[in-house]
Design a protein around this motif. Structure first.
Motif, PDB file in Angstrom:
ATOM      1  N   TYR A  59      52.231  42.816  37.294  1.00  0.00           N
ATOM      2  CA  TYR A  59      50.964  43.512  36.661  1.00  0.00           C
ATOM      3  C   TYR A  59      50.447  44.333  37.835  1.00  0.00           C
ATOM      4  CZ  TYR A  59      52.060  40.477  32.704  1.00  0.00           C
ATOM      5  OH  TYR A  59      52.780  39.817  31.379  1.00  0.00           O
ATOM      6  N   ALA A  60      49.695  45.190  37.455  1.00  0.00           N
ATOM      7  CA  ALA A  60      49.015  45.901  38.369  1.00  0.00           C
ATOM      8  C   ALA A  60      47.791  45.203  38.662  1.00  0.00           C
ATOM      9  CB  ALA A  60      48.628  47.337  37.983  1.00  0.00           C
ATOM     10  N   CYS A  61      47.342  44.988  40.155  1.00  0.00           N
ATOM     11  CA  CYS A  61      46.227  44.312  40.593  1.00  0.00           C
ATOM     12  C   CYS A  61      45.085  45.122  40.700  1.00  0.00           C
ATOM     13  CB  CYS A  61      46.357  43.569  41.648  1.00  0.00           C
ATOM     14  SG  CYS A  61      44.765  42.409  42.486  1.00  0.00           S
ATOM     15  N   LEU A  62      43.925  44.863  40.052  1.00  0.00           N
ATOM     16  CA  LEU A  62      42.711  45.931  39.986  1.00  0.00           C
ATOM     17  C   LEU A  62      42.002  45.778  41.530  1.00  0.00           C
ATOM     18  CD1 LEU A  62      41.375  45.419  36.207  1.00  0.00           C
ATOM     19  CD2 LEU A  62      42.488  47.523  37.586  1.00  0.00           C
ATOM     20  N   HIS A  63      41.922  44.599  41.919  1.00  0.00           N
ATOM     21  CA  HIS A  63      41.258  44.313  43.427  1.00  0.00           C
ATOM     22  C   HIS A  63      41.948  45.042  44.386  1.00  0.00           C
ATOM     23  CE1 HIS A  63      40.103  42.152  46.882  1.00  0.00           C
ATOM     24  NE2 HIS A  63      39.077  41.794  46.332  1.00  0.00           N
ATOM     25  N   ARG A  64      43.606  44.997  44.314  1.00  0.00           N
ATOM     26  CA  ARG A  64      44.061  45.820  45.496  1.00  0.00           C
ATOM     27  C   ARG A  64      43.923  47.140  45.229  1.00  0.00           C
ATOM     28  NH1 ARG A  64      49.649  43.652  47.977  1.00  0.00           N
ATOM     29  NH2 ARG A  64      47.731  42.279  48.950  1.00  0.00           N
ATOM     30  N   ILE A  65      43.944  47.550  43.973  1.00  0.00           N
ATOM     31  CA  ILE A  65      43.863  48.977  43.733  1.00  0.00           C
ATOM     32  C   ILE A  65      42.453  49.470  44.199  1.00  0.00           C
ATOM     33  CG2 ILE A  65      43.491  50.853  41.702  1.00  0.00           C
ATOM     34  CD1 ILE A  65      45.664  49.305  40.398  1.00  0.00           C
ATOM     35  N   ARG A  66      41.340  48.623  43.831  1.00  0.00           N
ATOM     36  CA  ARG A  66      40.091  49.285  44.183  1.00  0.00           C
ATOM     37  C   ARG A  66      39.594  48.813  45.662  1.00  0.00           C
ATOM     38  NH1 ARG A  66      37.801  47.501  38.120  1.00  0.00           N
ATOM     39  NH2 ARG A  66      38.878  49.206  37.058  1.00  0.00           N
ATOM     40  N   GLU A  67      40.049  47.795  46.234  1.00  0.00           N
ATOM     41  CA  GLU A  67      39.743  47.282  47.499  1.00  0.00           C
ATOM     42  C   GLU A  67      40.634  47.739  48.577  1.00  0.00           C
ATOM     43  OE1 GLU A  67      36.559  46.236  47.718  1.00  0.00           O
ATOM     44  OE2 GLU A  67      36.079  45.681  45.707  1.00  0.00           O
TER      45      GLU A  67
ATOM     46  N   ALA B 265      40.658  34.252  38.866  1.00  0.00           N
ATOM     47  CA  ALA B 265      39.903  35.007  38.069  1.00  0.00           C
ATOM     48  C   ALA B 265      38.385  34.541  38.283  1.00  0.00           C
ATOM     49  CB  ALA B 265      40.188  34.531  36.554  1.00  0.00           C
ATOM     50  N   GLN B 266      38.039  33.392  38.710  1.00  0.00           N
ATOM     51  CA  GLN B 266      36.708  33.189  38.985  1.00  0.00           C
ATOM     52  C   GLN B 266      36.090  33.648  40.169  1.00  0.00           C
ATOM     53  OE1 GLN B 266      35.120  31.413  36.633  1.00  0.00           O
ATOM     54  NE2 GLN B 266      37.235  31.388  35.579  1.00  0.00           N
ATOM     55  N   LYS B 267      36.978  34.052  41.248  1.00  0.00           N
ATOM     56  CA  LYS B 267      36.200  34.562  42.433  1.00  0.00           C
ATOM     57  C   LYS B 267      36.591  35.933  42.654  1.00  0.00           C
ATOM     58  CE  LYS B 267      36.798  30.345  45.207  1.00  0.00           C
ATOM     59  NZ  LYS B 267      37.555  29.853  46.575  1.00  0.00           N
ATOM     60  N   CYS B 268      37.470  36.554  41.739  1.00  0.00           N
ATOM     61  CA  CYS B 268      37.817  37.879  41.771  1.00  0.00           C
ATOM     62  C   CYS B 268      36.759  38.823  41.150  1.00  0.00           C
ATOM     63  CB  CYS B 268      39.192  38.314  41.390  1.00  0.00           C
ATOM     64  SG  CYS B 268      39.572  40.169  41.444  1.00  0.00           S
ATOM     65  N   PRO B 269      36.155  39.790  41.707  1.00  0.00           N
ATOM     66  CA  PRO B 269      35.109  40.596  40.983  1.00  0.00           C
ATOM     67  C   PRO B 269      35.605  41.549  39.792  1.00  0.00           C
ATOM     68  CG  PRO B 269      35.679  41.468  43.070  1.00  0.00           C
ATOM     69  CD  PRO B 269      36.522  40.556  42.976  1.00  0.00           C
ATOM     70  N   TYR B 270      36.980  41.360  39.688  1.00  0.00           N
ATOM     71  CA  TYR B 270      37.628  42.022  38.552  1.00  0.00           C
ATOM     72  C   TYR B 270      38.383  41.019  37.585  1.00  0.00           C
ATOM     73  CZ  TYR B 270      36.734  45.606  42.004  1.00  0.00           C
ATOM     74  OH  TYR B 270      36.101  46.352  43.206  1.00  0.00           O
ATOM     75  N   GLY B 271      38.051  39.957  37.814  1.00  0.00           N
ATOM     76  CA  GLY B 271      38.680  38.752  37.028  1.00  0.00           C
ATOM     77  C   GLY B 271      38.450  39.102  35.605  1.00  0.00           C
ATOM     78  N   GLN B 272      37.592  39.529  35.157  1.00  0.00           N
ATOM     79  CA  GLN B 272      37.419  39.660  33.387  1.00  0.00           C
ATOM     80  C   GLN B 272      38.213  40.787  33.128  1.00  0.00           C
ATOM     81  OE1 GLN B 272      35.497  37.584  31.674  1.00  0.00           O
ATOM     82  NE2 GLN B 272      35.509  36.557  33.660  1.00  0.00           N
ATOM     83  N   GLU B 273      38.771  41.831  33.942  1.00  0.00           N
ATOM     84  CA  GLU B 273      39.313  42.928  33.512  1.00  0.00           C
ATOM     85  C   GLU B 273      40.925  42.602  33.683  1.00  0.00           C
ATOM     86  OE1 GLU B 273      37.094  46.833  34.295  1.00  0.00           O
ATOM     87  OE2 GLU B 273      36.677  45.348  35.919  1.00  0.00           O
ATOM     88  N   CYS B 274      41.100  41.698  34.720  1.00  0.00           N
ATOM     89  CA  CYS B 274      42.555  41.554  35.203  1.00  0.00           C
ATOM     90  C   CYS B 274      43.704  41.782  34.059  1.00  0.00           C
ATOM     91  CB  CYS B 274      42.528  40.189  35.891  1.00  0.00           C
ATOM     92  SG  CYS B 274      44.203  39.728  36.477  1.00  0.00           S
ATOM     93  N   PHE B 275      44.691  42.544  34.275  1.00  0.00           N
ATOM     94  CA  PHE B 275      45.902  42.519  33.491  1.00  0.00           C
ATOM     95  C   PHE B 275      46.624  41.145  33.268  1.00  0.00           C
ATOM     96  CE2 PHE B 275      45.571  47.148  35.040  1.00  0.00           C
ATOM     97  CZ  PHE B 275      45.131  47.538  33.691  1.00  0.00           C
ATOM     98  N   ALA B 276      46.976  40.675  34.416  1.00  0.00           N
ATOM     99  CA  ALA B 276      47.550  39.268  34.346  1.00  0.00           C
ATOM    100  C   ALA B 276      46.944  38.224  33.725  1.00  0.00           C
ATOM    101  CB  ALA B 276      47.984  38.703  35.868  1.00  0.00           C
ATOM    102  N   GLU B 277      45.552  38.014  33.834  1.00  0.00           N
ATOM    103  CA  GLU B 277      44.800  37.341  33.184  1.00  0.00           C
ATOM    104  C   GLU B 277      44.880  37.411  31.660  1.00  0.00           C
ATOM    105  OE1 GLU B 277      43.577  34.322  34.274  1.00  0.00           O
ATOM    106  OE2 GLU B 277      44.527  34.854  36.085  1.00  0.00           O
ATOM    107  N   LYS B 278      44.542  38.617  31.229  1.00  0.00           N
ATOM    108  CA  LYS B 278      44.595  39.104  29.679  1.00  0.00           C
ATOM    109  C   LYS B 278      46.158  38.783  29.237  1.00  0.00           C
ATOM    110  CE  LYS B 278      41.312  43.048  29.894  1.00  0.00           C
ATOM    111  NZ  LYS B 278      41.129  44.541  29.637  1.00  0.00           N
ATOM    112  N   ALA B 279      46.952  39.032  29.940  1.00  0.00           N
ATOM    113  CA  ALA B 279      48.359  38.679  29.470  1.00  0.00           C
ATOM    114  C   ALA B 279      48.474  37.117  29.398  1.00  0.00           C
ATOM    115  CB  ALA B 279      49.396  38.995  30.379  1.00  0.00           C
TER     116      ALA B 279
END
Length: 636
Positions: free
Chosen positions: A87-95, A160-174
């Protein structure tokens, strides 16, 4: 099959089901799985290939939902769950991704890979807006190097708790969707990871269905294997430098130099206790990585730096774990030195056996149904059962009584199981000929000889092309391709000429085209119809005698008083032969010949065991009869 699967889910006994191609085995387990999930906990279905996952999610389950719409109390739900790196990682994409110094940086958009990274970032953001899965399989075309710039491993994840994008995370949603679903489709690797991590990845479940179960031991072995190279250690040391004392980082860098020297002075092959230099170098890496990991664990108040630091700490922990396994050199793992060509040498570590892992972590606390078209080797389930952690002495007979033979370990809790073969819709004795070229000399290490080339040319000519050639090595496939191209006007495609998908499409579209290749063709191609009327197998696919892991497993069986050759080498060959011959008959209308150019299949003592693992084709060594049959098929 559906009745047997239902019985296993109700009784808690493990079940092995051999279901031939064309049986419809996915419905044979999905119907009982749906009924069970509606009454109890979710059911996990694990597969080996992406193709089967896609078939289940895109075809079989939707059809089943529609068919049962008015029969079930509610509409069941299903989801697909893969490893985090898919799954694409939003933290890696944005940071950004960490550079060699461990600092998060933007990758410059330079060249084709940089352009692909840009496209993947745009695609991921669009997926977020559209409610998509952010799944690699649905991403724009890209190279692996580009994907690694937009995805991370589970160990690097901030959580998910520490990542600023944890609520949007594709892997967590899956994962959340999987937790809410009745049926969860996953793969053997993630099933293994879930077991290794105390069942924290998949949702709570009491039943697992393992499709393509013949692949499970190999996939679990892969998930439990690791590599350690000087380059890996150096890279991690550079990443850690901004976050640790220079002396601690220098220790790890020095350890990588020691490892490089030890590997350069060593010989390829299995590492034994006498290889003190390699073991001492691995211990140096282990100790230095432990100290660095401890130092990186100190609190850091800088939130921006913490993300890169946490990912670096995960990389250090991976180096420590691998070095610890290598330095221990116990009875659990096999360690060997391998050459990575231009990348230099590395240590590889793999478990000697995964049967104990599977027994303790997968089979002990849940009901497991395993199914495949090839589960009986030598006509019995016992070989596969041992590999997946089931003992033959625990097997239940048809009258529900345990088979009372050879309970060699009464201290181990019995896990009752049974095996059934539900047969095949194919009339193999009328649809297929098994031709063993008994007149040919046995194969030798130097590859194919002139007599084998002549036999291949005559067979392909009689078939009018239409040939799938399965070879034991890339060199043999290329040599046979060249021989047929030189002697005939037939088009012969060779694995490596283009992407395998493209070659397969050409093979299917033009009946007179032949396709020659190696291992991935033995199991991964489906070509029904007149496109394939001849399957050629150049030799019995025994593992190479110098392959460290197989050799170690064979020796372990011998030392335990068993027959290592039959338990390891012959079982490996039987499974591949069954898979390879299974490429021929894919529909009830298919007809053709499987030609095996290795006379040992009928002359060696182990030949009967191998033949008993194959579909019940009409067998002959009559060359002229086979050539005549192929010519008649071509004319028809």
């Amino acid at each position: 099959m559906a009745t047997a699967v239902t019985g296993a889910m109700e009784s808690g006994e493990h079940l092995l089901v051999q279901a031939g191609t064309g049986t419809g085995k996915s419905l044979g387990y999905l119907v009982p799985a749906l009924l069970h999930a509606l009454q109890d906990e979710p059911v996990v279905v694990s597969t080996a290939t992406l193709n089967l996952q896609a078939q289940l999610v895109d075809k079989d389950l939707p059809a089943l939902m529609e068919a049962t719409e008015n029969l079930l109390p509610r509409r069941p739900s299903y989801a697909i769950l893969k490893g985090r790196n898919n799954y694409a990682c939003l933290h890696r994409i944005r940071e950004g991704a960490p550079d060699e110094d461990g600092v998060l940086v933007e990758m410059p958009v330079v060249g084709p890979v940089g352009q692909q990274v840009l496209e993947l970032r745009e695609w991921a953001e669009q997926q977020l807006q559209d409610g998509g899965a952010g799944d690699r399989d649905h991403a724009p075309t890209h190279q692996n190097q580009a994907w690694q710039q937009v995805a991370i491993s589970a160990r690097e994840c901030l959580g998910a708790q520490k990542c600023p994008y944890g609520q949007e995370c594709f892997a967590e949603k899956a994962r959340d969707e999987a937790r809410r679903s009745d049926i969860v489709i996953t793969n053997h690797a993630l099933l293994s990871i879930d077991a290794f991590e105390n069942h924290t990845v998949l949702p709570e479940h009491d039943v697992v269905v393992v499709d393509e179960a013949h692949e499970l031991p190999a996939r679990v072995t892969g998930a439990a294997s690791a590599e350690l190279s000087p380059q890996m250690v150096e890279r991690v040391a550079r990443r850690a430098r901004p976050y640790a004392e220079d002396s601690t980082v220098d220790d790890l860098a020095d350890a990588s130099d020691a490892l490089r020297k030890a590997l350069a002075d060593g010989r390829e092959g299995r590492i034994e206790s006498s290889h003190t230099a390699v073991l001492e170098a691995a211990a140096l890496v282990r100790d230095a990585a432990r100290r660095l990991y401890t130092e990186l664990g100190k609190k850091d108040d800088d939130a921006d730096e913490d993300a890169a630091k946490r990912q670096t700490r995960g990389a250090v922990k991976e180096i420590f774990d691998t070095a610890e396994r290598a330095a221990a050199l116990g009875d659990v793992d096999v360690v060997w030195l391998a050459d990575r060509d231009r990348f230099g040498r590395e240590l590889r570590i793999a478990p000697l056996t995964v049967s104990g892992l599977l027994r303790e972590l997968v089979l002990k606390d849940r009901t497991v149904v395993m199914t495949s078209a090839t589960l009986t080797l030598g006509g019995e389930f016992d070989a596969i059962a041992r590999q997946v952690g089931l003992r033959p002495s625990d097997r239940l007979a048809d009258d529900e009584e345990e088979v009372a033979a050879g309970n060699d370990d009464s201290t181990v809790e019995p896990l009752p199981w049974r095996g059934i073969d539900v047969g095949s819709p194919f009339a193999y004795d009328k649809q297929a000929i098994l031709y063993v070229a008994k007149h040919l000399p046995p194969p030798h290490r130097d590859g194919l000889g002139s007599k084998q080339f002549a036999e291949i040319i005559d067979l392909v000519t009689a078939a009018g092309g239409r040939t799938l050639g399965l070879f034991s090595s890339r060199r043999a496939a290329e040599a046979a391709t060249a021989a047929v191209r030189d002697a005939t006007d037939f088009t012969v495609l060779c694995q490596g000429d283009a992407q395998l998908k493209e070659l397969s499409e050409q093979f299917v579209e033009d009946p007179e085209v032949s396709l020659f290749g190696t291992l991935s063709l033995w199991q991964g191609i489906d070509v029904p119809g007149s496109t394939c009327t001849l399957v050629i197998i150049d030799r019995i696919p025994f593992p190479r005698p110098d392959e460290p892991l197989m050799a170690a497993r064979q020796r372990a069986v011998d030392e335990a008083g068993g027959n290592g050759f039959m338990a390891v080498a012959a079982t490996h060959a039987a499974l591949l032969l069954a898979q390879g011959t299974g490429r021929l008959i894919r529909r009830t209308t298919d007809k053709g010949v499987v030609a095996i150019l290795d006379p040992r299949l009928v002359t060696a003592r182990y030949g009967a065991y191998l033949r008993a693992s194959l579909p019940p084709m009409w067998a002959t060594a009559d060359r002229e009869a086979v050539l005549g049959a192929l010519k008649r098929l071509q004319a028809g």
